[in-house]
Scaffold this motif. Structure first.
Motif, mmCIF file in Angstrom:
data_model
loop_
_atom_site.group_PDB
_atom_site.id
_atom_site.type_symbol
_atom_site.label_atom_id
_atom_site.label_comp_id
_atom_site.label_asym_id
_atom_site.label_seq_id
_atom_site.Cartn_x
_atom_site.Cartn_y
_atom_site.Cartn_z
ATOM 1 N N LEU A 13 124.681 95.095 12.819
ATOM 2 C CA LEU A 13 124.757 96.566 13.226
ATOM 3 C C LEU A 13 124.583 97.322 11.995
ATOM 4 O O LEU A 13 123.889 98.464 11.988
ATOM 5 C CB LEU A 13 125.717 96.870 14.243
ATOM 6 C CG LEU A 13 125.570 98.331 14.693
ATOM 7 C CD1 LEU A 13 124.571 98.273 15.783
ATOM 8 C CD2 LEU A 13 126.900 98.323 15.525
ATOM 9 N N ALA A 14 125.291 97.091 10.857
ATOM 10 C CA ALA A 14 125.521 97.826 9.774
ATOM 11 C C ALA A 14 124.251 97.881 9.045
ATOM 12 O O ALA A 14 123.568 98.881 8.448
ATOM 13 C CB ALA A 14 126.711 97.518 8.694
ATOM 14 N N LEU A 15 123.452 96.641 9.021
ATOM 15 C CA LEU A 15 122.098 96.372 8.088
ATOM 16 C C LEU A 15 121.091 97.311 8.996
ATOM 17 O O LEU A 15 120.412 98.057 8.372
ATOM 18 C CB LEU A 15 121.633 95.077 8.267
ATOM 19 C CG LEU A 15 120.529 94.636 7.466
ATOM 20 C CD1 LEU A 15 120.772 94.919 5.973
ATOM 21 C CD2 LEU A 15 120.318 93.189 7.498
ATOM 22 N N LEU A 16 121.112 97.200 10.191
ATOM 23 C CA LEU A 16 120.176 98.128 10.984
ATOM 24 C C LEU A 16 120.410 99.461 10.985
ATOM 25 O O LEU A 16 119.428 100.349 10.725
ATOM 26 C CB LEU A 16 120.056 97.676 12.560
ATOM 27 C CG LEU A 16 119.156 98.494 13.415
ATOM 28 C CD1 LEU A 16 117.785 97.835 13.314
ATOM 29 C CD2 LEU A 16 119.571 97.846 14.915
ATOM 30 N N MET A 17 121.498 100.231 11.032
ATOM 31 C CA MET A 17 121.761 101.464 11.226
ATOM 32 C C MET A 17 121.586 102.097 9.605
ATOM 33 O O MET A 17 121.483 103.212 9.566
ATOM 34 C CB MET A 17 123.111 101.802 11.558
ATOM 35 C CG MET A 17 123.503 101.275 13.225
ATOM 36 S SD MET A 17 122.357 102.657 14.344
ATOM 37 C CE MET A 17 121.352 101.176 14.919
ATOM 38 N N ALA A 18 122.032 101.130 8.607
ATOM 39 C CA ALA A 18 121.775 101.674 7.376
ATOM 40 C C ALA A 18 120.344 102.183 6.851
ATOM 41 O O ALA A 18 120.106 102.988 6.138
ATOM 42 C CB ALA A 18 122.272 100.519 6.216
ATOM 43 N N ASN A 19 119.425 101.333 7.691
ATOM 44 C CA ASN A 19 118.150 101.634 7.248
ATOM 45 C C ASN A 19 117.422 102.611 8.460
ATOM 46 O O ASN A 19 116.392 103.134 8.012
ATOM 47 C CB ASN A 19 117.191 100.412 7.294
ATOM 48 C CG ASN A 19 117.823 99.591 6.027
ATOM 49 O OD1 ASN A 19 117.324 99.925 4.789
ATOM 50 N ND2 ASN A 19 118.316 98.330 6.295
ATOM 51 N N MET A 20 118.358 102.900 9.208
ATOM 52 C CA MET A 20 117.498 103.789 10.358
ATOM 53 C C MET A 20 117.048 105.191 9.881
ATOM 54 O O MET A 20 116.168 105.830 10.069
ATOM 55 C CB MET A 20 118.528 103.887 11.567
ATOM 56 C CG MET A 20 117.930 104.768 12.768
ATOM 57 S SD MET A 20 116.559 103.873 13.517
ATOM 58 C CE MET A 20 117.418 102.568 14.222
ATOM 59 N N PRO A 21 117.851 105.848 8.823
ATOM 60 C CA PRO A 21 117.674 107.173 8.522
ATOM 61 C C PRO A 21 116.239 107.142 7.603
ATOM 62 O O PRO A 21 115.770 108.308 7.466
ATOM 63 C CB PRO A 21 118.757 107.668 7.718
ATOM 64 C CG PRO A 21 119.886 106.848 7.923
ATOM 65 C CD PRO A 21 119.372 105.564 8.615
ATOM 66 N N GLU A 45 122.881 111.695 7.842
ATOM 67 C CA GLU A 45 122.598 110.784 9.027
ATOM 68 C C GLU A 45 123.265 109.237 8.549
ATOM 69 O O GLU A 45 123.764 108.826 9.348
ATOM 70 C CB GLU A 45 121.181 110.691 9.206
ATOM 71 C CG GLU A 45 120.961 110.025 10.445
ATOM 72 C CD GLU A 45 119.364 109.891 10.757
ATOM 73 O OE1 GLU A 45 118.958 109.277 11.453
ATOM 74 O OE2 GLU A 45 118.600 110.613 10.101
ATOM 75 N N LEU A 46 122.823 109.087 7.224
ATOM 76 C CA LEU A 46 123.456 107.658 6.834
ATOM 77 C C LEU A 46 125.197 107.707 6.968
ATOM 78 O O LEU A 46 125.580 106.682 7.412
ATOM 79 C CB LEU A 46 123.193 107.429 5.397
ATOM 80 C CG LEU A 46 123.456 106.071 4.659
ATOM 81 C CD1 LEU A 46 122.601 105.009 5.577
ATOM 82 C CD2 LEU A 46 123.180 106.050 3.369
#
Length: 100
Positions: A13-21, A45-46
């Protein structure tokens, strides 16, 4: 869910959410902005995604047992790990040349 699965869930989840912005031009992947996001908005956002993933991790830790006390070292390490996870998205957004 056992402890190992919880840890891997938080890491993914951290890997996915860190790249989302950096991958999405929408604010929090939901709200469409009139203009393109600048770096300051992406970093804010990050930070919000870091807090969300931390909340999920805290919830999963509470479900599995007692919450361990964390000092400033924990937040320094997890923050830098989250920034490291964001590097592929940052590289894609700002270091690759995109053809118009």
């Amino acid at each position: 869910m056992n402890q190992t699965a919880s840890v891997w869930l938080v890491v993914m989840l951290a890997l996915l959410m860190a790249n989302m912005p950096f991958v999405s031009n929408r604010l929090f992947a939901v709200y469409a902005l009139r203009s393109s996001k600048n770096l300051a908005v992406r970093l804010a956002e990050l930070l919000v995604w870091y807090l969300v993933v931390g909340g999920v991790g805290l919830y999963l830790e509470q479900r599995n047992g007692q919450i361990a006390p964390q000092g400033w070292e924990f937040y320094a390490i997890t923050g830098t790990l989250f920034l490291t996870f964001a590097f592929p998205g940052f590289t894609y957004r700002y270091l690759f040349k995109h053809r118009s």
